[in-house]
Design an enzyme around this catalytic site. Structure first.
Site, PDB file in Angstrom:
ATOM      1  CE1 TYR A  39      -3.799   2.418   0.564  1.00  0.00           C
ATOM      2  CE2 TYR A  39      -2.425   3.327   2.315  1.00  0.00           C
ATOM      3  CZ  TYR A  39      -3.525   3.421   1.479  1.00  0.00           C
ATOM      4  OH  TYR A  39      -4.340   4.515   1.551  1.00  0.00           O
TER       5      TYR A  39
ATOM      6  CE  LYS B  20      -3.040   6.051  -0.931  1.00  0.00           C
ATOM      7  NZ  LYS B  20      -4.064   6.881  -1.620  1.00  0.00           N
TER       8      LYS B  20
ATOM      9  CG  ASN C 109      -4.985   6.780  11.341  1.00  0.00           C
ATOM     10  OD1 ASN C 109      -5.269   5.750  10.772  1.00  0.00           O
ATOM     11  ND2 ASN C 109      -3.823   6.953  11.961  1.00  0.00           N
TER      12      ASN C 109
ATOM     13  N   PRO D 187     -48.442  26.529  41.635  1.00  0.00           N
ATOM     14  CG  PRO D 187     -50.317  26.939  40.295  1.00  0.00           C
ATOM     15  CD  PRO D 187     -49.341  25.863  40.672  1.00  0.00           C
ATOM     16  N   GLY D 188     -48.510  29.124  44.066  1.00  0.00           N
ATOM     17  CA  GLY D 188     -48.513  29.418  45.488  1.00  0.00           C
ATOM     18  C   GLY D 188     -47.362  28.800  46.264  1.00  0.00           C
TER      19      GLY D 188
END
Length: 290
Positions: A24, A28, A53, A202-203
């Protein structure tokens, strides 16, 4: 191209393996030499990139990228195989590759000697990569966020998320529910504190405590109410009226006992940020009525 006197620039995607003596790498290297000779003969500009990579979203797993394979398998609860965690890897992120190639198209390539390169390269061991990927998976249960100040961690986390199964984009949070409403931790970080969602009926009044060092920010995003403060050694009560109709952040200073009351007739929802994750062994929270 030589035959037709076309001297346009040529870019070749080579590999760091061109330095190795294997089939390989030899192929190249042969491709590189062919273009270097072509450049000498014709004067055409040649850009040879020896890519290390490459990792990032949409890379095929179980093919030629260990990062893609690990991200895919961990996200899908599949086993991974690590032969040597001490192996050092040089990695480039796909978005950085694309950015460099766009620069090359604009005649602004990053060149060193005869070769071009992506300027941002991340060097890390295989074992560290594995630990990071598993930490991403565990972060859902821990309600944590990875260290986004680290460029590699930031890019790897984005890569990991792209491999999530389509039916696992969401995850549940633990809601602490009682008659007053609920309190739910959303995000925890060591360096940037904690974000929670508080729902008050609420409250209802919540709080009535103060902190030595812990500090908070309150943001009411739905409903209306009042946040009250009293410095612990005074009698003066300070009031800030808040509403989801006008988003306003209220800082909670240290040394002030404080509470928040829902003044409306619907649930009041408050986003709460604290400068540190809650530590049950050192809560830094002291009860005191406002």
């Amino acid at each position: 191209m030589a035959k037709y006197n076309n001297n346009c620039p040529i870019m070749i995607s080579s590999s760091i393996q061109a330095e190795l003596d294997n089939p390989y790498g030899q192929s190249k290297k042969a491709g590189e030499d062919l273009l270097f000779n072509y450049s000498k003969e014709t004067g055409a500009k040649v850009l040879v990139y020896r890519f290390p990579n490459v990792f990032g979203k949409w890379c095929r797993p179980n093919y030629n990228s260990v990062v893609a394979t690990f991200c895919h398998n961990v996200a899908h609860d599949l086993p991974i195989q690590v032969n040597d965690p001490s192996v050092v890897m040089n990695l480039v992120y796909i978005d950085d590759v694309v950015s460099e190639l766009i620069n090359a198209l604009n005649d602004n390539e990053n060149k060193r000697g005869n070769y071009c390169e992506v300027p941002v390269v991340h060097t890390i061991t295989l074992g560290e990569i594995v630990d990071l990927i598993y930490s991403f998976k565990n972060s859902r249960e821990e309600r944590s966020i990875p260290d986004m100040s680290n460029p590699f961690t930031k890019k790897l986390y984005s890569t990991y998320l792209s491999y999530l199964p389509k039916n696992q984009f969401s995850y549940e949070l633990k809601m602490n529910v009682d008659h007053r409403g609920s309190f739910t931790e959303f995000i925890k970080t060591i360096e940037r504190g904690q974000v929670s969602v508080n729902v008050s009926k609420p409250g209802i009044t919540k709080g009535n405590h103060w902190h030595h060092t812990k500090n908070e920010k309150f943001l009411v995003v739905s409903g209306k109410g009042v946040i009250r403060f009293r410095k612990i050694d005074t009698d003066e009560v300070i009031e800030y009226f808040v509403s989801g109709e006008k988003l306003e952040v209220v800082d909670i200073p240290t040394g002030y006992t404080h509470n928040i009351e829902n003044l409306g007739d619907t649930d009041m929802v408050t986003i709460m940020w604290a400068n540190e994750p809650f530590d049950p062994n050192k809560p830094d929270t002291y009860y005191l009525e406002v």
